[in-house]
Design a protein around this motif. Structure first.
Motif, PDB file in Angstrom:
ATOM      1  N   THR A  43      65.546  71.705  58.498  1.00 41.68           N
ATOM      2  CA  THR A  43      66.554  72.740  58.708  1.00 41.68           C
ATOM      3  C   THR A  43      66.206  73.985  57.884  1.00 41.68           C
ATOM      4  OG1 THR A  43      67.836  71.575  57.029  1.00 41.68           O
ATOM      5  CG2 THR A  43      68.473  71.226  59.315  1.00 41.68           C
ATOM      6  N   PRO A  44      66.742  75.150  58.277  1.00 42.73           N
ATOM      7  CA  PRO A  44      66.422  76.386  57.537  1.00 42.73           C
ATOM      8  C   PRO A  44      66.849  76.292  56.079  1.00 42.73           C
ATOM      9  CG  PRO A  44      67.436  76.895  59.659  1.00 42.73           C
ATOM     10  CD  PRO A  44      67.571  75.414  59.475  1.00 42.73           C
ATOM     11  N   ARG A  45      66.066  76.904  55.212  1.00 43.92           N
ATOM     12  CA  ARG A  45      66.377  76.940  53.788  1.00 43.92           C
ATOM     13  C   ARG A  45      67.735  77.616  53.576  1.00 43.92           C
ATOM     14  NH1 ARG A  45      64.615  74.222  49.234  1.00 43.92           N
ATOM     15  NH2 ARG A  45      64.433  75.589  47.407  1.00 43.92           N
ATOM     16  N   ALA A  46      68.593  77.013  52.771  1.00 46.48           N
ATOM     17  CA  ALA A  46      69.913  77.581  52.491  1.00 46.48           C
ATOM     18  C   ALA A  46      70.214  77.424  51.004  1.00 46.48           C
ATOM     19  CB  ALA A  46      70.985  76.893  53.329  1.00 46.48           C
ATOM     20  N   ASP A  75      67.521  67.935  51.730  1.00 46.54           N
ATOM     21  CA  ASP A  75      68.107  68.807  52.745  1.00 46.54           C
ATOM     22  C   ASP A  75      67.508  70.215  52.792  1.00 46.54           C
ATOM     23  OD1 ASP A  75      69.805  66.731  53.408  1.00 46.54           O
ATOM     24  OD2 ASP A  75      71.464  67.459  52.165  1.00 46.54           O
ATOM     25  N   ASN A  76      66.435  70.455  52.045  1.00 47.61           N
ATOM     26  CA  ASN A  76      65.824  71.782  51.992  1.00 47.61           C
ATOM     27  C   ASN A  76      66.836  72.830  51.524  1.00 47.61           C
ATOM     28  OD1 ASN A  76      63.715  73.640  52.248  1.00 47.61           O
ATOM     29  ND2 ASN A  76      64.223  74.119  54.378  1.00 47.61           N
ATOM     30  N   ILE A  77      67.558  72.479  50.469  1.00 50.74           N
ATOM     31  CA  ILE A  77      68.592  73.347  49.896  1.00 50.74           C
ATOM     32  C   ILE A  77      68.125  73.893  48.551  1.00 50.74           C
ATOM     33  CG2 ILE A  77      70.897  73.323  48.837  1.00 50.74           C
ATOM     34  CD1 ILE A  77      71.010  73.286  51.873  1.00 50.74           C
ATOM     35  N   GLU A  78      68.379  75.173  48.304  1.00 51.92           N
ATOM     36  CA  GLU A  78      68.229  75.729  46.967  1.00 51.92           C
ATOM     37  C   GLU A  78      69.561  75.533  46.251  1.00 51.92           C
ATOM     38  OE1 GLU A  78      67.930  79.978  44.602  1.00 51.92           O
ATOM     39  OE2 GLU A  78      67.177  79.893  46.671  1.00 51.92           O
ATOM     40  N   LEU A  79      69.568  74.721  45.217  1.00 53.45           N
ATOM     41  CA  LEU A  79      70.795  74.408  44.491  1.00 53.45           C
ATOM     42  C   LEU A  79      70.909  75.294  43.256  1.00 53.45           C
ATOM     43  CD1 LEU A  79      73.280  72.494  44.192  1.00 53.45           C
ATOM     44  CD2 LEU A  79      71.816  71.063  42.743  1.00 53.45           C
ATOM     45  N   ARG A  80      72.022  75.994  43.147  1.00 47.17           N
ATOM     46  CA  ARG A  80      72.306  76.809  41.966  1.00 47.17           C
ATOM     47  C   ARG A  80      73.473  76.164  41.218  1.00 47.17           C
ATOM     48  NH1 ARG A  80      72.223  82.944  44.559  1.00 47.17           N
ATOM     49  NH2 ARG A  80      70.049  82.899  45.310  1.00 47.17           N
ATOM     50  N   TYR A  81      73.170  75.556  40.094  1.00 46.15           N
ATOM     51  CA  TYR A  81      74.191  74.867  39.303  1.00 46.15           C
ATOM     52  C   TYR A  81      74.622  75.743  38.127  1.00 46.15           C
ATOM     53  CZ  TYR A  81      76.506  71.333  36.441  1.00 46.15           C
ATOM     54  OH  TYR A  81      77.425  70.644  35.698  1.00 46.15           O
ATOM     55  N   SER A  82      75.936  75.825  37.921  1.00 48.89           N
ATOM     56  CA  SER A  82      76.461  76.521  36.744  1.00 48.89           C
ATOM     57  C   SER A  82      77.748  75.840  36.317  1.00 48.89           C
ATOM     58  CB  SER A  82      76.702  78.010  37.045  1.00 48.89           C
ATOM     59  OG  SER A  82      77.617  78.178  38.109  1.00 48.89           O
ATOM     60  N   LYS A 103      75.474  80.055  50.983  1.00 49.94           N
ATOM     61  CA  LYS A 103      75.898  79.485  52.263  1.00 49.94           C
ATOM     62  C   LYS A 103      76.967  78.409  52.114  1.00 49.94           C
ATOM     63  CE  LYS A 103      73.147  81.919  54.850  1.00 49.94           C
ATOM     64  NZ  LYS A 103      73.717  82.925  55.785  1.00 49.94           N
ATOM     65  N   GLY A 104      77.172  77.929  50.880  1.00 48.98           N
ATOM     66  CA  GLY A 104      78.185  76.904  50.648  1.00 48.98           C
ATOM     67  C   GLY A 104      78.447  76.767  49.160  1.00 48.98           C
ATOM     68  N   ILE A 105      79.634  76.255  48.816  1.00 47.24           N
ATOM     69  CA  ILE A 105      80.014  76.090  47.417  1.00 47.24           C
ATOM     70  C   ILE A 105      80.623  74.709  47.214  1.00 47.24           C
ATOM     71  CG2 ILE A 105      81.562  76.884  45.577  1.00 47.24           C
ATOM     72  CD1 ILE A 105      81.385  79.687  46.760  1.00 47.24           C
ATOM     73  N   ALA A 106      80.159  74.009  46.176  1.00 47.40           N
ATOM     74  CA  ALA A 106      80.750  72.748  45.739  1.00 47.40           C
ATOM     75  C   ALA A 106      81.355  72.990  44.373  1.00 47.40           C
ATOM     76  CB  ALA A 106      79.699  71.642  45.685  1.00 47.40           C
ATOM     77  N   LEU A 288      77.853  69.693  52.688  1.00 46.57           N
ATOM     78  CA  LEU A 288      77.710  71.108  53.011  1.00 46.57           C
ATOM     79  C   LEU A 288      76.530  71.341  53.949  1.00 46.57           C
ATOM     80  CD1 LEU A 288      78.518  72.678  49.527  1.00 46.57           C
ATOM     81  CD2 LEU A 288      79.801  73.063  51.647  1.00 46.57           C
ATOM     82  N   TRP A 289      75.438  70.612  53.713  1.00 44.86           N
ATOM     83  CA  TRP A 289      74.284  70.701  54.624  1.00 44.86           C
ATOM     84  C   TRP A 289      74.687  70.298  56.039  1.00 44.86           C
ATOM     85  CZ3 TRP A 289      71.666  66.343  56.840  1.00 44.86           C
ATOM     86  CH2 TRP A 289      70.506  66.674  57.552  1.00 44.86           C
ATOM     87  N   LEU A 290      75.432  69.220  56.164  1.00 45.59           N
ATOM     88  CA  LEU A 290      75.884  68.770  57.480  1.00 45.59           C
ATOM     89  C   LEU A 290      76.794  69.806  58.141  1.00 45.59           C
ATOM     90  CD1 LEU A 290      76.584  65.014  56.677  1.00 45.59           C
ATOM     91  CD2 LEU A 290      74.946  65.857  58.366  1.00 45.59           C
ATOM     92  N   TYR A 291      77.680  70.407  57.363  1.00 43.54           N
ATOM     93  CA  TYR A 291      78.588  71.410  57.934  1.00 43.54           C
ATOM     94  C   TYR A 291      77.825  72.664  58.362  1.00 43.54           C
ATOM     95  CZ  TYR A 291      82.416  74.618  58.627  1.00 43.54           C
ATOM     96  OH  TYR A 291      83.284  75.526  59.204  1.00 43.54           O
ATOM     97  N   ILE A 292      76.930  73.130  57.505  1.00 42.63           N
ATOM     98  CA  ILE A 292      76.177  74.343  57.805  1.00 42.63           C
ATOM     99  C   ILE A 292      75.322  74.176  59.055  1.00 42.63           C
ATOM    100  CG2 ILE A 292      74.286  75.827  56.970  1.00 42.63           C
ATOM    101  CD1 ILE A 292      75.395  75.271  54.103  1.00 42.63           C
TER     102      ILE A 292
END
Length: 328
Positions: A43-46, A75-82, A103-106, A288-292
């Motif tokens: 899937t596209p990078r998100a 999931d080919n996701i860039e995860l930004r944790y803070s 593209k999404g927030i947890a 979030l990957w599934l939803y996107i």
């Protein structure tokens, strides 16, 4: 991307969960930034932001992050944790993520009222938001799509029943962060099924202070025969406090870490209630990957429960295997 490819990648998700759907560990697992090994979706990078109320040094969040990293890698996701333990600052981190165009927030909702405006700003811009760990009673009203965690009140009731069954007469339930809705719900649940419990508030950012406060309480009231803590590091501190006070009180806790494994094995801690933080982190990113990519929403409007379950001498050896890997 063809739907069949999405299903194949989701299947890989199930395999990862089968191998590691355990729970909190502790000690401090090494973080290599990549989680556990797995295949990668086409899937596209998100970019997804994960923002928590983590207090620095609490090993619980190492497990959440490792689960999130595992899903992100697959999931080919860039995860930004803070993270920030102060709710207004956490809300600012959410707003920063919104402004950066993720593209999404947890997010965790330990203090939902302070988070409300930032969450609404995200949903108004069409950014899907999922919650985990804290905020089981608040997420729906805030427009959050899914929740992954445990019902804290029910888990507290389970702890209270366990303490009563062990023959305890008086307990203290130690809250390390006043105003945290999840922690307060835990102790409320304990008191519901074990009326002999009282709340003791401590400053969780200052462990020496935690130790001295619990010690003083045990010295002041020798009738206390159980200490219930709400996090593994605080359980280990409570064990020391019991020794300091020459008390015979037993210790039980919510959440685990690697250090706690040995404490349960040798009897210093009687049990831990596990909510599976690795799984919470994993599901938050994966959902979030599934939803996107496919518009999927997990749970049908209900929380997806990752706990509670008890870890004690009867099953600690099985858990210890995963703790060594830094996933429990």
């Amino acid at each position: 991307m063809r739907f069949s490819r999405l299903i194949a990648a989701a299947g890989a998700s199930v395999l990862v969960l089968g191998a590691s759907a355990c729970s909190s560990t502790g000690g401090k697992p090494a973080s290599n930034g990549g989680g556990m090994g797995s295949g990668t979706a086409d899937t596209p990078r998100a970019t997804i932001a994960m923002i928590t109320h983590e207090v620095p040094g609490d090993s619980f969040w190492d497990l959440v992050r490792k689960g999130a990293e595992t899903a992100a890698k697959k999931d080919n996701i860039e995860l930004r944790y803070s993270n920030d333990p102060e709710a207004p600052n956490q809300a600012n981190l959410v707003q920063t993520a919104v402004d950066s165009g993720v593209k999404g927030i947890a997010v965790t909702l330990a203090k939902p009222d302070a988070m409300k405006a930032a969450i609404e700003n995200a949903t108004a811009k069409g950014i899907p938001v999922v919650a985990f760990n804290a905020g089981a009673d608040a997420w729906r009203a805030m427009g959050v799509k899914e929740f992954f965690g445990q019902d804290e009140y029910i888990s507290g009731q389970g702890a209270g029943k366990r303490v009563a069954a062990e023959g305890a007469k008086k307990a203290i339930c130690v809250i390390q962060e006043q105003g945290h809705v999840g922690l307060e719900s835990r102790c409320a649940g304990v008191k519901n099924t074990f009326p002999g419990a009282e709340v003791l508030n401590v400053n969780g950012k200052d462990m020496p202070s935690v130790e001295s406060t619990i010690t003083a309480k045990l010295q002041q009231d020798p009738s206390i025969d159980y200490v219930i803590t709400l996090g593994a590091p605080f359980a280990m501190t409570a064990v020391q406090s019991v020794k300091n006070a020459n008390s015979k009180a037993k210790v039980g806790t919510f959440d685990t870490n690697a250090a706690l494994v040995g404490a349960i094995q040798n009897g210093d801690v009687q049990w831990a209630i596990d909510q599976q933080p690795f799984l919470q982190g994993y599901l938050s990113v994966d959902s979030l990957w599934l939803y996107i990519n496919n518009g999927n929403v997990i749970g049908g409007g209900q929380p997806t429960l990752t706990g509670p379950s008890f870890i004690d001498k009867s099953n600690i050896d099985a858990v210890a295997e995963y703790a060594k890997n830094g996933t429990r």
